[in-house]
Design a protein around this motif. Structure first.
Motif, PDB file in Angstrom:
ATOM      1  N   GLU A 251       0.897   6.106 -12.406  1.00  0.00           N
ATOM      2  CA  GLU A 251       0.502   5.189 -11.343  1.00  0.00           C
ATOM      3  C   GLU A 251      -0.703   5.776 -10.608  1.00  0.00           C
ATOM      4  O   GLU A 251      -0.790   6.986 -10.405  1.00  0.00           O
ATOM      5  CB  GLU A 251       1.666   5.032 -10.366  1.00  0.00           C
ATOM      6  N   ILE A 252      -1.617   4.902 -10.222  1.00  0.00           N
ATOM      7  CA  ILE A 252      -2.748   5.371  -9.427  1.00  0.00           C
ATOM      8  C   ILE A 252      -2.266   5.547  -7.993  1.00  0.00           C
ATOM      9  O   ILE A 252      -1.758   4.612  -7.382  1.00  0.00           O
ATOM     10  CB  ILE A 252      -3.911   4.363  -9.485  1.00  0.00           C
ATOM     11  N   ALA A 253      -2.393   6.767  -7.472  1.00  0.00           N
ATOM     12  CA  ALA A 253      -1.961   7.019  -6.095  1.00  0.00           C
ATOM     13  C   ALA A 253      -3.064   6.520  -5.171  1.00  0.00           C
ATOM     14  O   ALA A 253      -4.061   7.191  -4.966  1.00  0.00           O
ATOM     15  CB  ALA A 253      -1.710   8.503  -5.895  1.00  0.00           C
ATOM     16  N   GLU A 254      -2.883   5.312  -4.654  1.00  0.00           N
ATOM     17  CA  GLU A 254      -3.951   4.731  -3.828  1.00  0.00           C
ATOM     18  C   GLU A 254      -3.824   5.196  -2.397  1.00  0.00           C
ATOM     19  O   GLU A 254      -3.352   4.464  -1.540  1.00  0.00           O
ATOM     20  CB  GLU A 254      -3.878   3.207  -3.896  1.00  0.00           C
TER      21      GLU A 254
ATOM     22  N   ASN B  83       0.168   7.609  -0.753  1.00  0.00           N
ATOM     23  CA  ASN B  83      -0.084   6.381  -1.497  1.00  0.00           C
ATOM     24  C   ASN B  83       0.452   5.221  -0.663  1.00  0.00           C
ATOM     25  O   ASN B  83       1.662   5.021  -0.587  1.00  0.00           O
ATOM     26  CB  ASN B  83       0.623   6.468  -2.846  1.00  0.00           C
ATOM     27  N   ALA B  84      -0.467   4.469  -0.036  1.00  0.00           N
ATOM     28  CA  ALA B  84      -0.042   3.430   0.896  1.00  0.00           C
ATOM     29  C   ALA B  84       0.356   2.145   0.180  1.00  0.00           C
ATOM     30  O   ALA B  84       0.782   1.185   0.814  1.00  0.00           O
ATOM     31  CB  ALA B  84      -1.148   3.145   1.903  1.00  0.00           C
ATOM     32  N   SER B  85       0.203   2.098  -1.122  1.00  0.00           N
ATOM     33  CA  SER B  85       0.586   0.899  -1.877  1.00  0.00           C
ATOM     34  C   SER B  85       1.613   1.231  -2.937  1.00  0.00           C
ATOM     35  O   SER B  85       1.378   1.032  -4.121  1.00  0.00           O
ATOM     36  CB  SER B  85      -0.639   0.278  -2.553  1.00  0.00           C
ATOM     37  N   PRO B  86       2.763   1.761  -2.540  1.00  0.00           N
ATOM     38  CA  PRO B  86       3.768   2.045  -3.566  1.00  0.00           C
ATOM     39  C   PRO B  86       4.427   0.747  -4.004  1.00  0.00           C
ATOM     40  O   PRO B  86       4.487  -0.215  -3.228  1.00  0.00           O
ATOM     41  CB  PRO B  86       4.768   2.930  -2.838  1.00  0.00           C
TER      42      PRO B  86
END
Lengths: 779, 779
Positions: free
Chosen positions: B54-57, B700-703
């Motif tokens: 997952e991309i850690a955004e 990551n604010a979009s998990p």
């Protein structure tokens, strides 16, 4: 922050910071999503909607699954395979008879014309040729325009959009299927530069979809065992297999067909599907082989060794070395440039045609006739420009050609001579390709003839694709590419060791790669067409180079056509600007909610006043004043509930067993096209409007959700990978309603996002403007 | 509810109802997930963990992306393609030299032995043969056991698990790579019935992974341009390309390699990846071709027309008709049964070996030696059973064979005679396959020899796979299958029109299909090996049938091996019982949370006391007492933060620009293997422990999140399709903590679920017991 970063990022970044403190709801632009819900399907503009690929896990269906016994499960699995077998069988039959018809119709036309020319009756020959072409084109155009406009064009963009989740009405109806088959035969026979592979993909998908629907209720063809397939998910799998079968039947390339479906058509793919589509194309390959065995004994009229596009450009000991690679590289580069130019021009012409088509059907037919006459004039006129060649003494076949197909057409030439341009141009496309690809023909064609043929094909195929008739792109691209490749091979002359026919194969590959931008599937299709595995490394190089070069200019022809047609195609890849936005930035309103136990009147009112297809269902718990999300329900299920009129007089909760008393799974099955119930058709009394419905057993209690602060890019990944139609957006802080909004496919479309955030457009254009000089430099 | 429904469904259904009213937290079994976090990697048991696809955004990375200018973006894209090119180049070189070495080592051995036998020194010949085999095997076993146990076996299960998201230490280390290459050469040369294709896949993946890591820091091989590839996502893509290159190099089957990676290896696939892996295998194909061109001039010792497995079972006018299909069907059915039997026995032997291996390295080496001696005895002894055949007068090649490879080995026979069994058994596996597949050899082999050879291969390959040395399965399966097919062909004798060599090809296909259960990729690999496209329909039928038959008994050999090894492989398909459970039913605790601004001491304590790799981060808003979910943070990022010691003396919120002052993206890059920082290595003073860290910029604010009432099946679809490591479970009613738990890969494993819900096990066993008679009936 670097200077390179576009300005919108600053804006959204500050928004990000703001969003941490300010309540989110306040700065949401709750506008209605104004992006188009219509698209050009075939030749006409139609409303489109999305497909439900998500499994609606509601109590009713769970119960239905549980009650499915072993026999039902066996039925389901057995039917899956039987359907694949039937699809393979029918598609191969259609493909075979399609070829049979084309070879015979076009064959008779060419034989009659050629015989007249042998007698010196050139005027008469032209009249017969052009009138028969016109009649055939007119027939194809008329049935398409009047009976089923959805059958126009190749159909690949429509099927591709379908597999991505966009449902266009009528693309898989029996009517469209028949028009596509008949129209395709007639258009290809009329000497237009159009192909049959694209229509075959559409036909294959149409057959698959009809089987999946359980036949057609309208025509009384249904079967009880098919009831499990009445949903979009199973139908999608069948359509994927059908599209693979289409390519397999068109090129007798079973592995290529599977890979085509995988690489170009399907948006979702599972290993089980690979297996089933492989089975389908195996059936196609075996039946086709058996049918060709029958025809070899000469029972199929003019369909002899011609027929089915199989070029067998076979020569046992092709050899090439590293020194042969540079010219092949050049071929690939130019092929890529030509391919992207082809795409560019085709799209321009298509836009012009669409503009004209809006004026009425008569204009559509007028254009088809014009193109037909123009084509006839070119095909008949151009060979006169070529000088007659004396027949080679050691020709492997009769010179001049006797009968229909062959390398040495006499045309206007004296005895013992042949017209090389006529062998290419005054012929079916299949035969032209076969002539271009056949070995030991290096001295047969003149350079000027090859150039004329290439230019003619290039122009005619661009002009012909857009007409209102079934028309594929594969064969035109192959014939254009093969002539381009052979032209390059002839230019190089003795500077290369490779034969001209090999250049023709590589030219076709480069042009296909430059226009269609597939890799593995094109490679395998070309290998299966030419039946020579030794070519593999060269074909791989050419495809990779032409695709790379062409990708610098525009995207693949089918993607471009889909954009022109306006299909809301969901890409896998999230654009960078999407990382800067949250779902709250794009979600549009107004949101319509239902309660778990809802008044019938409210449901009818909301269904009548909105066009949404999915609604959140909330529960208000008795012990607190806040409400919680229970799930989401589909419009189609609500309509099914209303239609049965099993209402409750008091608001009470039902068990699943109660629901089973009134409903069966069939009530919620997705119907075939054109049989969809509408809310307007349901008539309810005032008394019924005051009653209640318990939505719980029919609500999907496991909807996918995202928090409103989720980045749009990651929401897109979820939406796309899982194959959703509706994605519920839930609030971050939960002292408000339990749902903020619903995301649909349209909310991810760039037009919608840029409409809400005009700053993004500006910066995007700025970036484009910056890229333009680079592109021009490459040119 | 029907009687067929298993009893657990009633139980969960009632649970469903309960869950609507009772608070969910109360009936959750908050047990610790006790499923194994270790697996057998190669020969030894190692701890495993998951990969972060997952991309850690988080704000920090977003900012980092924004600051990437055009040059960096160009670097990234350029490097992507350059790496693919390099992977293709290195893999083809390794594959080529691998073959070169095997052909020369095994060749010298056979030439020396054969010469001794020509002189009648049979005892000496056996001694030389068996001792050289023993030495080679011993060498392979010792380097594997002592230097890199991860190099044992084929490596395909390990790579497949890696691509599914399971990281096993050491599988891609330089040490393993070297041992795999050297060990594979030595094991294959030692006449063991083991293949080189599996090890080539592992080698290809290992080379790709090393490139992706930016070389090895330990050996001083790093490159700055590679910094963008230091994450699991990009490395996964490279490893996929590497595995494709491995098959391409082993079989010189570029398209087959791509399809193998797609069908068997990869769990996630994008169209861009198809293109890049195609490019990689194209490089392999071209370099291999160039190298073979060099060798044709005879500069490569005994590596002449042998070498690289390419069988060219070519004959221009193979023809077959519908009447030939029934025997082919029978072949497929028996092949499927044999293939599943092969899988069954192999797994049994593997379990026994693993049991013995636990006792120590000496046992591992003892087994390798035993197998080697047993193999030598059989290979040397069995040909004495075969009667000598007179040389055919019209033999296409020298009889008896002169030099190394050829169809007519003399062995103990008098002059003018040959030993047909020795031609097969006293030879390298590649040569045996070539002999079996070569055309016009129908009268060359005796029925009894073929049966002996088939049984020998079948037994030896099962016994040899499990030894502590690199050992593939492809070649053993092909050689066993080809001998089986040829045996059937000989049995049918004049009842069939197909040649024995064609039966050998089809037998190999059926056995591959029955054991490995691939479809399209095996089909293409066989076509590329035999170089004959006309076989396509027959191969397709055989593969489909043998796979179908074998699937009734067990699953594919690689899946079985993965299960034995204990890899937590995530399937795409959700099991039916998962629909009856919600995520709340399986989520395990205790949950560890961090606050947005957290005390260093707390972080250190939690990291030391748990082994979790991801933690939710929550924010407590000042205006309300409830807390909200901010996102999730990875253990590795926390350790990177602690290592830099950029702590705050007071709890305050930082901006991204502050974060950039102290950290660079490199600090958070995923390191190469063995260089991972551990919490125990970070020493902090008491004063530092009292300070604070602002986690916001690194969270990551979009998990991805699911609501606790989501069905487990749908959560699995999300987890698997999007490729997650952690999935946050949020509560339905939000007056509690904002997160209920975290789902990881292990929570979806059947062992875990059945551990929590023993009733499911019982019903599952019941179902199995019901199925058993059916299976026995099929047998």
């Amino acid at each position: 922050m670097s200077e390179n970063a576009p300005p919108y990022q600053i804006q959204t970044q500050s928004q990000d910071y703001e969003s941490l403190t300010v309540s989110l709801l306040s700065h949401q632009q709750r506008s209605i999503n104004s992006t188009s819900q219509v698209a050009i399907v075939g030749a006409n503009v139609c409303p489109i909607e999305s497909l439900d690929y998500e499994i609606a896990e509601n109590d009713f269906f769970k119960q239905d699954w549980r009650t499915r016994g072993k026999i039902q499960k066996f039925q389901y699995i057995f039917m899956k395979w039987l359907l694949c077998f039937l699809i393979g069988g029918f598609v191969s039959l259609v493909g075979f008879f399609n070829n049979l018809a084309v070879e015979n119709i076009a064959g008779v036309k060419f034989v009659v014309t050629s015989n007249m020319m042998l007698d010196g009756r050139y005027g008469m020959a032209f009249t017969v040729f052009s009138v028969s072409n016109l009649v055939l084109t007119l027939f194809a155009a008329i049935i398409t325009a009047f009976i089923s406009p959805a059958a126009a064009g190749s159909g690949i963009p429509e099927v591709k959009a379908y597999l991505n989740g966009v449902d266009a009405p009528d693309i898989f109806s029996p009517r469209t299927l028949v028009v596509k088959i008949v129209g395709s035969i007639s258009a290809v026979s009329s000497s237009l530069v159009v192909g049959k592979a694209g229509p075959m993909v559409h036909i294959g998908s149409g057959i698959a979809s009809l089987f999946g629907q359980g036949g057609s209720r309208k025509y009384g063809l249904t079967w009880k065992w098919l009831r499990f397939f009445k949903n979009d998910r199973d139908r999608r799998d069948l359509v994927t297999c059908g599209s693979a079968a289409g390519i397999a039947a068109a090129f007798s390339a079973p592995v290529g067909g599977v890979l085509f479906a995988l690489e170009e058509m399907a948006s979702w793919w599972r290993s089980a599907l690979l297996w089933r589509s492989f089975f389908t194309t195996a059936v196609v390959a075996i039946i086709l082989r058996a049918l060709i065995d029958v025809c070899f004994s000469g029972k199929c009229g003019l369909f002899g060794k011609g027929g089915l596009i199989m070029f067998d450009a076979y020569s046992a000991n092709i050899s090439y070395h590293l020194a042969d690679v540079p010219p092949v590289l050049v071929l690939g580069v130019i092929g890529g440039i030509l391919g992207s130019l082809y795409n560019f021009l085709l799209i321009r012409v298509l836009r012009v045609y669409n503009f004209i088509y809006e004026k009425g059907i008569i204009y559509q037919i007028f254009i088809a006739c014009t193109i037909s006459i123009f084509t006839s004039v070119l095909l008949f006129g151009l060979p006169w420009l070529a000088s007659c060649q004396p027949c080679p003494l050691d020709a492997a076949e009769a010179c001049p050609t006797i009968g229909r197909s062959g390398n040495y057409k006499r045309f206007q030439c004296p005895h013992g001579h042949y017209n090389d341009l006529a062998s290419l141009i005054f012929n079916t496309n299949d035969d032209a390709i076969r002539n271009l690809l056949s070995k030991d023909t290096d001295s047969e064609f003149q350079l000027s003839s090859m150039l004329i043929f290439f230019v003619t094909c290039f122009i005619l195929s661009i002009l012909s694709y857009g007409i209102v008739a079934p028309a594929g792109l594969f064969v035109p691209v192959i014939v254009t590419g093969a002539s381009y490749g052979r032209f390059i091979g002839m230019l190089l002359g003795s500077h290369t060791n490779l034969s001209h026919s090999l250049y023709a194969v590589l030219g076709a590959a480069s042009f296909l790669g430059g226009s269609m931008r597939m890799t593995v599937s094109l490679c395998v299709i070309i290998l299966e067409l030419t039946n020579n595995l030794l070519l593999l490394p060269l074909i791989m190089i050419v495809l990779l180079i032409s695709k790379t070069v062409a990708d610098a200019f525009n995207c693949s022809i089918y993607d471009l056509i889909m954009k022109v047609k306006g299909f809301p195609y969901l890409e896998t890849h999230a654009e960078p600007y999407m990382r800067q936005l949250t779902v709250a930035d794009v979600v549009s309103g107004p949101l319509q909610l239902f309660h778990g136990i809802e008044k019938v009147g409210n449901i009818v009112h909301i269904l009548k006043t909105t066009r949404h297809h999915g609604f959140p269902v909330i529960d208000t718990s008795p012990d607190s004043e806040s409400s919680v999300l229970y799930g989401s329900i589909l419009r189609s299920h609500l309509i099914a509930l209303l239609k049965k009129k099993a209402f409750l007089s008091t608001p009470m909760r039902l068990g699943v067993s109660d629901a089973f008393k009134h409903f069966s799974a069939d009530d919620f099955a997705k119907r075939g096209l054109g049989n969809v119930d509408k809310i307007e058709d349901i008539e309810l009394t005032d008394e019924e409007m005051e009653m209640f419905l318990d939505l719980h057993p029919f609500t999907n209690a496991s909807p996918y959700t995202v928090v409103e602060t989720m980045s749009l890019a990651k929401a897109l990944v979820l939406f796309r990978e899982v194959g959703l139609r509706h994605l519920l957006v839930i609030p971050k802080i939960s002292n408000r309603a339990p749902v903020v909004g619903i995301l649909t496919r349209h909310d991810f479309m760039p037009e919608h996002i840029f409409g809400l955030h005009p700053l993004l457009v500006r910066s995007r254009w700025k970036r484009l403007r910056l890229q333009l000089p680079r592109l021009l430099k490459i040119l």
